[in-house]
Structures are given as C-alpha cells and as structure tokens.
Design a protein around this motif. Structure first.
Motif, PDB file in Angstrom:
ATOM      1  N   LEU A  86      58.096  92.733 -82.657  1.00  0.00           N
ATOM      2  CA  LEU A  86      57.084  93.612 -82.098  1.00  0.00           C
ATOM      3  C   LEU A  86      55.767  92.860 -81.989  1.00  0.00           C
ATOM      4  O   LEU A  86      55.368  92.190 -82.913  1.00  0.00           O
ATOM      5  N   GLY A 131      60.496 103.414 -77.692  1.00  0.00           N
ATOM      6  CA  GLY A 131      61.354 104.597 -77.720  1.00  0.00           C
ATOM      7  C   GLY A 131      60.669 105.928 -77.517  1.00  0.00           C
ATOM      8  O   GLY A 131      61.314 106.966 -77.576  1.00  0.00           O
ATOM      9  N   GLY A 132      59.352 105.919 -77.255  1.00  0.00           N
ATOM     10  CA  GLY A 132      58.613 107.179 -77.194  1.00  0.00           C
ATOM     11  C   GLY A 132      58.826 108.012 -75.949  1.00  0.00           C
ATOM     12  O   GLY A 132      58.311 109.116 -75.849  1.00  0.00           O
ATOM     13  N   LYS A 135      61.607 109.243 -74.967  1.00  0.00           N
ATOM     14  CA  LYS A 135      62.786 110.095 -75.072  1.00  0.00           C
ATOM     15  C   LYS A 135      62.565 111.016 -76.271  1.00  0.00           C
ATOM     16  O   LYS A 135      61.907 110.623 -77.224  1.00  0.00           O
ATOM     17  N   ILE A 136      63.091 112.231 -76.194  1.00  0.00           N
ATOM     18  CA  ILE A 136      62.988 113.105 -77.375  1.00  0.00           C
ATOM     19  C   ILE A 136      64.223 112.821 -78.224  1.00  0.00           C
ATOM     20  O   ILE A 136      65.343 113.121 -77.829  1.00  0.00           O
ATOM     21  N   TRP A 137      63.998 112.240 -79.377  1.00  0.00           N
ATOM     22  CA  TRP A 137      65.110 111.838 -80.246  1.00  0.00           C
ATOM     23  C   TRP A 137      65.539 113.030 -81.087  1.00  0.00           C
ATOM     24  O   TRP A 137      64.731 113.915 -81.406  1.00  0.00           O
ATOM     25  N   GLY A 174      55.918 110.046 -79.586  1.00  0.00           N
ATOM     26  CA  GLY A 174      56.676 110.183 -78.343  1.00  0.00           C
ATOM     27  C   GLY A 174      56.195 111.414 -77.588  1.00  0.00           C
ATOM     28  O   GLY A 174      55.002 111.558 -77.288  1.00  0.00           O
ATOM     29  N   TYR A 188      53.144 104.041 -80.056  1.00  0.00           N
ATOM     30  CA  TYR A 188      52.930 102.608 -79.823  1.00  0.00           C
ATOM     31  C   TYR A 188      52.379 102.366 -78.412  1.00  0.00           C
ATOM     32  O   TYR A 188      51.494 101.555 -78.200  1.00  0.00           O
ATOM     33  N   ASN A 189      52.909 103.106 -77.447  1.00  0.00           N
ATOM     34  CA  ASN A 189      52.596 102.857 -76.035  1.00  0.00           C
ATOM     35  C   ASN A 189      51.520 103.788 -75.484  1.00  0.00           C
ATOM     36  O   ASN A 189      51.644 105.011 -75.576  1.00  0.00           O
ATOM     37  N   GLY A 236      48.996 102.265 -80.106  1.00  0.00           N
ATOM     38  CA  GLY A 236      48.892 100.961 -80.755  1.00  0.00           C
ATOM     39  C   GLY A 236      49.817 100.863 -81.954  1.00  0.00           C
ATOM     40  O   GLY A 236      50.454 101.839 -82.356  1.00  0.00           O
ATOM     41  N   TRP A 260      50.995 100.444 -85.778  1.00  0.00           N
ATOM     42  CA  TRP A 260      50.546 101.260 -86.909  1.00  0.00           C
ATOM     43  C   TRP A 260      49.366 100.678 -87.677  1.00  0.00           C
ATOM     44  O   TRP A 260      48.392 101.375 -87.949  1.00  0.00           O
ATOM     45  N   GLU A 312      62.404 109.546 -86.554  1.00  0.00           N
ATOM     46  CA  GLU A 312      63.103 108.380 -85.992  1.00  0.00           C
ATOM     47  C   GLU A 312      62.166 107.168 -85.862  1.00  0.00           C
ATOM     48  O   GLU A 312      62.089 106.520 -84.822  1.00  0.00           O
ATOM     49  N   THR A 313      61.500 106.875 -86.952  1.00  0.00           N
ATOM     50  CA  THR A 313      60.567 105.745 -86.948  1.00  0.00           C
ATOM     51  C   THR A 313      60.955 104.669 -87.974  1.00  0.00           C
ATOM     52  O   THR A 313      60.223 103.708 -88.152  1.00  0.00           O
ATOM     53  N   TYR A 343      63.928 102.926 -87.936  1.00  0.00           N
ATOM     54  CA  TYR A 343      65.126 102.209 -87.465  1.00  0.00           C
ATOM     55  C   TYR A 343      65.046 100.707 -87.704  1.00  0.00           C
ATOM     56  O   TYR A 343      66.039 100.043 -87.875  1.00  0.00           O
ATOM     57  N   TYR A 397      59.451  96.859 -89.637  1.00  0.00           N
ATOM     58  CA  TYR A 397      58.232  97.650 -89.552  1.00  0.00           C
ATOM     59  C   TYR A 397      57.928  98.407 -90.849  1.00  0.00           C
ATOM     60  O   TYR A 397      56.922  99.119 -90.919  1.00  0.00           O
TER      61      TYR A 397
END
Ligand code: SAM
Length: 317
Positions: A33, A101-102, A104-106, A134, A155-156, A213, A215, A239-240, A242, A246
């Motif tokens: 990352l 991954g943000g 998509k709704i996980w 997300g 993140y995005n 950004g 974390w 879902e953070t 994985y 990180y």
C-alpha cells in the motif's frame, strides 16, 4: 426495487464462481500500500451537485449509489486516482495501493447493521467514526440513530466523493430523500426499529466530516487539525483486517482515536483466503500489543464464517 443484501453484495452468494471471485478480490487487496496522504473533503453547498447523475438503489431501507453509473461518471478509462472504470464494476481487478475495496458493500457491513438492531446499540449523542467506510452505511445508521457527530474515512478520495458523500446526502437529508423518490426508492423497513428523529433535519451534514487517506495519515490530520475533534465514543469498522500488513497502522489509529471509555465494533470474515488476514490473527496482534481487550459478540455461520468483535481499552472503566 429494493435489492436484497445478496444482490447488493456479490460476496454473500456462496456459489463457487462468486466465491472464487471474492477470493480474487481479497488476493488483489494483499499488495503493498502506498501511504496515501490524508485529506478532508468539503461538503458542497449545492447538494443537487452531489446527487447529480447518480442512480440510487436500496438495501435494507438505505439508499446507495449504483456503481455502474459511477463507472460512467469516472470518465475515460481512469479517474484522478487511477481507478480504472472497468475495475470498479468487476471488483476482481483491483489496483494495489490505489483502490482498497471501498466501492463495494461488503457483507460484514450487513452483519454489523443486524447486530446494531439486535443488541440495540445506542448512538444518541455519541461521536462516531466509520473507519474504512466505503459506501458509509454504518455511519449513516449512526447518523439516523442521532449520533452527535459522524466522521467517515476511506482510503480513496473518489470513494468519498462519488459514493460515501452522495449516500449520506441521499439517506440523511430531506433534499436527498426528495431527489431520490423514484422507483428505486421504495419505502421499506429501516434497519433499526428505533425512531429516526434526526432524518431530514437541515443540520445533519453539519454533524458529518469526510476524510480520505491512509489510516496513519488520517489520524495525524485529525489530531493536528485546527478543528480538533474529541476522541470517538464508537468506531465502526467492517472488513478492514484482511491484510496483516496494515494491522500496525490500524491498531495505532484505534489507540489514538478511541476515547478511553469508547468501543470499537469490528466485523470481519474469520479468514481472508489469499490475503492471509482474519480475526484470529488480528486478535493475536491485539493481545501482543496489550492495549486493548477484545470480546467476541457474534458469529455468523452462513457462507464464509464471519464474526463481530468488540474492542475496548484494557484500562477503560
Ligand atoms: N467497510 C466497507 C464495507 O464493509 O463495505 C468497505 C470495506 S473494504 C474491503 C476495506 C476498506 O478499508 C476500504 O474502504 C479502504 O478504503 C479501507 N482501508 C483498508 N486499508 C486501509 C489503509 N491502510 N488505510 C486507510 N484505509 C484503508
């Protein structure tokens, strides 16, 4: 029509084909990352702009931006962050260090929403952070549950601008509800049975802040900002965990931002195939750091095994 959670979340389908694509998603997330700088996103004055060109769908009574339309909005092949439109829709060709991954709704988001209702988690007057938000549905539930403040982090920046912010406007302002009153917006039962008094009040957006950004960068920004925020009573994160690479940044962020007597509700798959992270590894990490205590509050056995843990400081009251 209101979508079932299964259609909103392809990962909820346990067919081998979709399970394989889910593993590809996870494997794609296990890459180096870049440390993306933190940024606070202003809320546009003209909310019409936020929902412009957005097509909304609903799940569990909440609206969310339809991805295929975001794909068109990110004109050309790539947006400013290099998110290639094809990747957004397929979810199987993620770009490491660019997209985490943000978009998509996980499925653990839905697990946490169920848990909030079952356990009657109280958000009234609380300061809440939706970490790795997300679509931001968890923060939206907190806002509708009358949280005093809800901050969203992804993140995005594209996710914040094109997905999270429009979703908050659509669900929590009267303008959003009016604008989205088409056939996709059929009224349905809210996830929480409690009354939603805060809905539609004009100051809802004054209670929100949006950040993008990495974390560690976001916590620095929050802690050093001219508008410092008090620590969070509740941190929601789905879902953070994985990617074990990180864990250190995530742990540090929780330790810096959680109020001494606050709690984190973390939802996760037990194991992320192809990426290596998962609940046991994260719990072991936490144990070694000796800052927090964890307790398992729910396990979900349908499909891939998932669970929800509550995290509090060891020295909390
Ligand atoms: N919580 C959402 C859900 O359940 O639908 C999104 C989950 S997505 C798999 C992981 C989220 O964590 C992304 O939104 C991503 O932006 C965030 N994230 C992951 N690693 C991160 C990191 N190192 N720094 C900042 N955000 C990160």
């Amino acid at each position: 029509r209101e979508k079932s959670r299964e259609t909103a979340d392809p990962a909820a389908d346990s067919s081998p084909k979709l399970a394989a694509s889910e593993h590809q998603d996870e494997a794609a997330l296990k890459k180096n990352l870049c440390v993306k700088a933190a940024k606070e996103h202003n809320i546009p004055k003209d909310l019409n702009k936020v929902l412009e060109n957005k097509v909304m769908e609903t799940v569990l009574g909440l609206s969310y931006v339809k991805l295929s339309v975001v794909e068109r909005t990110c004109s050309g092949d790539a947006d400013s962050e290099g998110i290639v439109s094809k990747s957004i829709s397929s979810h199987t060709d993620l770009i490491p260090g660019v997209y985490e991954g943000g978009l998509k709704i996980w499925e653990c988001t839905f697990d946490l929403m169920d848990y909030f209702s079952e356990a009657e988690i109280e958000f009234t007057n609380k300061t809440v952070l939706d970490l790795g938000c997300g679509a931001g549905l968890l923060g939206i539930v907190a806002l509708r549950g009358e949280a005093a403040r809800v901050h969203f982090q992804d993140y995005n920046s594209t996710v914040i601008d094109e997905i999270t912010l429009p979703n908050v406007v659509a669900n929590c302002t009267s303008k959003g509800r009016r604008m989205g009153s088409g056939k996709d917006r059929k009224a349905s039962k809210p996830p929480s049975k409690r009354p939603r008094k805060a809905e539609g009040s004009p100051d809802v957006l004054n209670r929100c802040r949006f950040f993008s950004g990495e974390w560690s960068q976001v916590s620095q920004l929050l802690l050093s900002s001219n508008e410092p925020c008090s620590k969070y009573d509740i941190i929601l994160t789905s879902e953070t965990i994985y990617n074990p690479d990180y864990y250190s940044a995530l742990h540090e962020t929780l330790a810096q931002l959680l109020d001494r007597n606050g709690r984190v509700y973390l939802a996760s798959k037990v194991h992320y195939f192809g990426v290596g992270g998962g609940i046991y590894l994260f719990e072991k990490f936490i144990e070694e750091k000796n800052v927090f205590r964890t307790s398992l509050v729910k396990t979900i056995d349908q499909g891939l095994q998932r669970c929800i843990i509550e995290i509090t400081f060891k020295n909390s009251c």
